[in-house]
Design a protein around this motif. Structure first.
Motif, PDB file in Angstrom:
ATOM      1  N   LEU A  81      97.902  24.322  -3.222  1.00 48.46           N
ATOM      2  CA  LEU A  81      97.658  25.561  -3.957  1.00 48.46           C
ATOM      3  C   LEU A  81      98.432  26.761  -3.434  1.00 48.46           C
ATOM      4  O   LEU A  81      98.589  27.736  -4.167  1.00 48.46           O
ATOM      5  CB  LEU A  81      96.157  25.876  -3.944  1.00 48.46           C
ATOM      6  N   SER A  82      98.864  26.735  -2.189  1.00 52.30           N
ATOM      7  CA  SER A  82      99.591  27.886  -1.646  1.00 52.30           C
ATOM      8  C   SER A  82     101.101  27.692  -1.751  1.00 52.30           C
ATOM      9  O   SER A  82     101.803  28.492  -2.381  1.00 52.30           O
ATOM     10  CB  SER A  82      99.186  28.129  -0.186  1.00 52.30           C
ATOM     11  N   THR A  83     101.609  26.638  -1.120  1.00 51.07           N
ATOM     12  CA  THR A  83     103.049  26.381  -1.171  1.00 51.07           C
ATOM     13  C   THR A  83     103.462  25.549  -2.378  1.00 51.07           C
ATOM     14  O   THR A  83     104.663  25.398  -2.636  1.00 51.07           O
ATOM     15  CB  THR A  83     103.500  25.654   0.111  1.00 51.07           C
ATOM     16  N   LEU A  84     102.475  24.974  -3.094  1.00 51.17           N
ATOM     17  CA  LEU A  84     102.715  24.144  -4.286  1.00 51.17           C
ATOM     18  C   LEU A  84     103.521  22.894  -3.978  1.00 51.17           C
ATOM     19  O   LEU A  84     104.125  22.299  -4.874  1.00 51.17           O
ATOM     20  CB  LEU A  84     103.421  24.968  -5.379  1.00 51.17           C
ATOM     21  N   ASN A  85     103.533  22.484  -2.713  1.00 53.30           N
ATOM     22  CA  ASN A  85     104.222  21.256  -2.325  1.00 53.30           C
ATOM     23  C   ASN A  85     103.246  20.090  -2.484  1.00 53.30           C
ATOM     24  O   ASN A  85     102.670  19.592  -1.523  1.00 53.30           O
ATOM     25  CB  ASN A  85     104.708  21.369  -0.880  1.00 53.30           C
ATOM     26  N   TRP A  86     103.051  19.662  -3.717  1.00 52.84           N
ATOM     27  CA  TRP A  86     102.086  18.617  -4.007  1.00 52.84           C
ATOM     28  C   TRP A  86     102.420  17.285  -3.330  1.00 52.84           C
ATOM     29  O   TRP A  86     101.513  16.604  -2.836  1.00 52.84           O
ATOM     30  CB  TRP A  86     101.966  18.418  -5.515  1.00 52.84           C
ATOM     31  N   PRO A  87     103.664  16.845  -3.297  1.00 52.27           N
ATOM     32  CA  PRO A  87     103.950  15.561  -2.618  1.00 52.27           C
ATOM     33  C   PRO A  87     103.554  15.566  -1.144  1.00 52.27           C
ATOM     34  O   PRO A  87     102.987  14.589  -0.653  1.00 52.27           O
ATOM     35  CB  PRO A  87     105.461  15.407  -2.798  1.00 52.27           C
ATOM     36  N   LEU A  88     103.827  16.662  -0.424  1.00 49.82           N
ATOM     37  CA  LEU A  88     103.447  16.712   0.987  1.00 49.82           C
ATOM     38  C   LEU A  88     101.922  16.750   1.130  1.00 49.82           C
ATOM     39  O   LEU A  88     101.363  16.113   2.017  1.00 49.82           O
ATOM     40  CB  LEU A  88     104.067  17.943   1.651  1.00 49.82           C
ATOM     41  N   GLY A  89     101.240  17.502   0.269  1.00 50.92           N
ATOM     42  CA  GLY A  89      99.780  17.508   0.302  1.00 50.92           C
ATOM     43  C   GLY A  89      99.203  16.139   0.003  1.00 50.92           C
ATOM     44  O   GLY A  89      98.216  15.724   0.620  1.00 50.92           O
ATOM     45  N   ALA A  90      99.810  15.419  -0.942  1.00 49.46           N
ATOM     46  CA  ALA A  90      99.351  14.059  -1.245  1.00 49.46           C
ATOM     47  C   ALA A  90      99.575  13.127  -0.063  1.00 49.46           C
ATOM     48  O   ALA A  90      98.736  12.273   0.238  1.00 49.46           O
ATOM     49  CB  ALA A  90     100.073  13.537  -2.483  1.00 49.46           C
ATOM     50  N   ALA A  91     100.708  13.275   0.633  1.00 48.13           N
ATOM     51  CA  ALA A  91     100.979  12.441   1.811  1.00 48.13           C
ATOM     52  C   ALA A  91      99.950  12.712   2.907  1.00 48.13           C
ATOM     53  O   ALA A  91      99.482  11.781   3.577  1.00 48.13           O
ATOM     54  CB  ALA A  91     102.393  12.702   2.325  1.00 48.13           C
ATOM     55  N   ILE A  92      99.584  13.968   3.111  1.00 54.23           N
ATOM     56  CA  ILE A  92      98.553  14.307   4.108  1.00 54.23           C
ATOM     57  C   ILE A  92      97.231  13.671   3.734  1.00 54.23           C
ATOM     58  O   ILE A  92      96.525  13.108   4.587  1.00 54.23           O
ATOM     59  CB  ILE A  92      98.424  15.836   4.220  1.00 54.23           C
ATOM     60  N   ALA A  93      96.866  13.728   2.446  1.00 52.53           N
ATOM     61  CA  ALA A  93      95.608  13.136   1.999  1.00 52.53           C
ATOM     62  C   ALA A  93      95.612  11.622   2.181  1.00 52.53           C
ATOM     63  O   ALA A  93      94.606  11.033   2.618  1.00 52.53           O
ATOM     64  CB  ALA A  93      95.359  13.500   0.535  1.00 52.53           C
ATOM     65  N   VAL A  94      96.721  10.975   1.870  1.00 45.25           N
ATOM     66  CA  VAL A  94      96.809   9.516   2.022  1.00 45.25           C
ATOM     67  C   VAL A  94      96.709   9.123   3.489  1.00 45.25           C
ATOM     68  O   VAL A  94      95.986   8.176   3.852  1.00 45.25           O
ATOM     69  CB  VAL A  94      98.111   8.994   1.391  1.00 45.25           C
ATOM     70  N   LEU A  95      97.422   9.820   4.365  1.00 46.04           N
ATOM     71  CA  LEU A  95      97.351   9.508   5.792  1.00 46.04           C
ATOM     72  C   LEU A  95      95.946   9.752   6.352  1.00 46.04           C
ATOM     73  O   LEU A  95      95.477   8.994   7.205  1.00 46.04           O
ATOM     74  CB  LEU A  95      98.374  10.337   6.552  1.00 46.04           C
ATOM     75  N   LEU A  96      95.281  10.795   5.885  1.00 44.24           N
ATOM     76  CA  LEU A  96      93.906  11.045   6.328  1.00 44.24           C
ATOM     77  C   LEU A  96      92.992   9.906   5.915  1.00 44.24           C
ATOM     78  O   LEU A  96      92.157   9.450   6.709  1.00 44.24           O
ATOM     79  CB  LEU A  96      93.416  12.368   5.739  1.00 44.24           C
ATOM     80  N   LEU A  97      93.147   9.421   4.695  1.00 45.71           N
ATOM     81  CA  LEU A  97      92.332   8.298   4.229  1.00 45.71           C
ATOM     82  C   LEU A  97      92.613   7.040   5.034  1.00 45.71           C
ATOM     83  O   LEU A  97      91.678   6.344   5.472  1.00 45.71           O
ATOM     84  CB  LEU A  97      92.606   8.051   2.748  1.00 45.71           C
ATOM     85  N   VAL A  98      93.891   6.731   5.259  1.00 45.47           N
ATOM     86  CA  VAL A  98      94.249   5.521   6.014  1.00 45.47           C
ATOM     87  C   VAL A  98      93.743   5.611   7.448  1.00 45.47           C
ATOM     88  O   VAL A  98      93.186   4.642   7.991  1.00 45.47           O
ATOM     89  CB  VAL A  98      95.777   5.322   5.972  1.00 45.47           C
ATOM     90  N   ALA A  99      93.919   6.760   8.090  1.00 45.17           N
ATOM     91  CA  ALA A  99      93.434   6.932   9.465  1.00 45.17           C
ATOM     92  C   ALA A  99      91.925   6.796   9.530  1.00 45.17           C
ATOM     93  O   ALA A  99      91.379   6.179  10.463  1.00 45.17           O
ATOM     94  CB  ALA A  99      93.879   8.287  10.007  1.00 45.17           C
ATOM     95  N   ASN A 100      91.228   7.335   8.543  1.00 45.47           N
ATOM     96  CA  ASN A 100      89.775   7.201   8.493  1.00 45.47           C
ATOM     97  C   ASN A 100      89.362   5.739   8.426  1.00 45.47           C
ATOM     98  O   ASN A 100      88.462   5.285   9.142  1.00 45.47           O
ATOM     99  CB  ASN A 100      89.221   7.949   7.278  1.00 45.47           C
ATOM    100  N   ILE A 101      90.016   4.997   7.553  1.00 43.17           N
ATOM    101  CA  ILE A 101      89.663   3.585   7.377  1.00 43.17           C
ATOM    102  C   ILE A 101      89.933   2.797   8.653  1.00 43.17           C
ATOM    103  O   ILE A 101      89.111   1.976   9.084  1.00 43.17           O
ATOM    104  CB  ILE A 101      90.450   2.998   6.186  1.00 43.17           C
ATOM    105  N   VAL A 102      91.077   3.029   9.283  1.00 42.03           N
ATOM    106  CA  VAL A 102      91.427   2.300  10.504  1.00 42.03           C
ATOM    107  C   VAL A 102      90.433   2.594  11.623  1.00 42.03           C
ATOM    108  O   VAL A 102      89.943   1.683  12.313  1.00 42.03           O
ATOM    109  CB  VAL A 102      92.863   2.649  10.936  1.00 42.03           C
ATOM    110  N   ILE A 103      90.096   3.872  11.822  1.00 41.89           N
ATOM    111  CA  ILE A 103      89.159   4.245  12.889  1.00 41.89           C
ATOM    112  C   ILE A 103      87.778   3.673  12.623  1.00 41.89           C
ATOM    113  O   ILE A 103      87.120   3.126  13.527  1.00 41.89           O
ATOM    114  CB  ILE A 103      89.104   5.778  13.019  1.00 41.89           C
TER     115      ILE A 103
END
Length: 300
Positions: A261-283
């Protein structure tokens, strides 16, 4: 006579074959909902994370792992993810340290008192997370109730800084997520036979030994379930870290929000969300495996 019995029993396999499909047919609506509302958006988020972004060109059509490479190489993202999981870990430990004894006390109460205190414990779930977090902001601020009370009693000479710190975020998150831990442990306690505790006491065990050697191993599945729920919700929490932590104390959820919503860099925000989900699942899966191996007899 045997031929008649064989003919009479022959339709049974057909009925069994038809009934084997019944659970799948009954679960089909739930699978459609999960696939439509969860799996499809997650897949679209992952596809979005593979695109690049330009300030003047917007989201491009090329596909690459550049966003993930940027997150892996940049220490700024490392710090934010470490802070996110550090806050989640301490929140989970605090919720388990306070929630498990509280659930045990509720389990030992009489029926009428148990219903009252269980309602008090679950009542905050009926209130918005934002409202509860704002209440903690009023308590933890430098001019809040806690600091002003301690200053008035002469215990402190200067206010303690809770706001915009990890400590304040952990305290607020632990309170917000405490009911999930209590419910999980209390559900596990329902399967605990009180006579086992009485037998241990009759054999000379102290109350602390009974809790440590008898009760704790049997309620470990409930503690594990509550810890998984609390950790996952704390790692993906947005409102509480944003209000208590402020703009400078970023976590993964607030960082993804800013990218969208601030920088409008949706692909980078999506990558952060995906990595957060994967890290959550692994832990979560790793902790689950360790605890199940340690308390294998309880999980059988």
């Amino acid at each position: 006579m045997s031929a008649v019995a064989t003919d009479a029993a022959s339709p049974a396999p057909a009925r069994h074959g038809r009934s084997s499909w019944v659970p799948y047919v009954l679960n089909l609506p739930a699978l459609l909902v999960v696939g439509t509302l969860i799996l499809v958006p997650l897949g679209m988020t992952f596809i979005l994370s593979l695109h690049s972004f330009g300030m003047y060109t917007g989201i491009s059509s090329d596909v690459s792992l550049a966003n993930y490479a940027e997150i892996v190489r940049d220490p700024y993202f490392h710090e934010i993810f470490l802070r996110t999981f550090r806050i989640s870990l301490f929140t989970t430990l605090l919720a388990a340290a306070l929630g498990a004894p509280e659930a045990y006390i509720l389990h030992r109460m009489k029926g009428s008192w148990r219903a009252i205190f269980l309602l008090v414990m679950l009542g905050p779930l009926l209130i918005s997370v934002v409202a509860r977090t704002l209440g903690w902001a009023m308590l933890l601020g430098s001019t809040g109730v806690i600091n002003q009370t301690l200053l008035g009693l002469g215990i402190l000479t200067t206010p303690i800084q809770f706001m915009y710190t990890e400590t304040g975020v952990v305290i607020a998150l632990a309170h917000v997520l405490m009911p999930f831990m209590v419910i999980s442990v209390w559900a596990a306690l329902q399967r605990l036979d009180p006579q086992v505790e009485n037998a241990a006491i009759s054999l000379g065990a102290t109350p602390f030994t009974v809790v440590r050697r008898v009760v704790l191993p049997q309620i470990m599945p409930g503690i594990l379930t509550g810890s998984i729920i609390v950790f996952a919700l704390a790692a993906s929490a947005f409102a509480t870290p944003a209000i208590i932590g402020g703009r400078r104390l970023k976590v993964a959820a607030t960082l993804a929000y800013d990218e969208f919503l601030s920088t409008l860099n949706w692909p980078l925000g999506a990558a952060i969300a995906v990595l957060l989900l994967v890290a959550n699942i692994v832990i979560i899966l790793g902790c689950n495996r360790l605890v199940e191996r340690r308390y294998s007899q309880v999980f059988q």
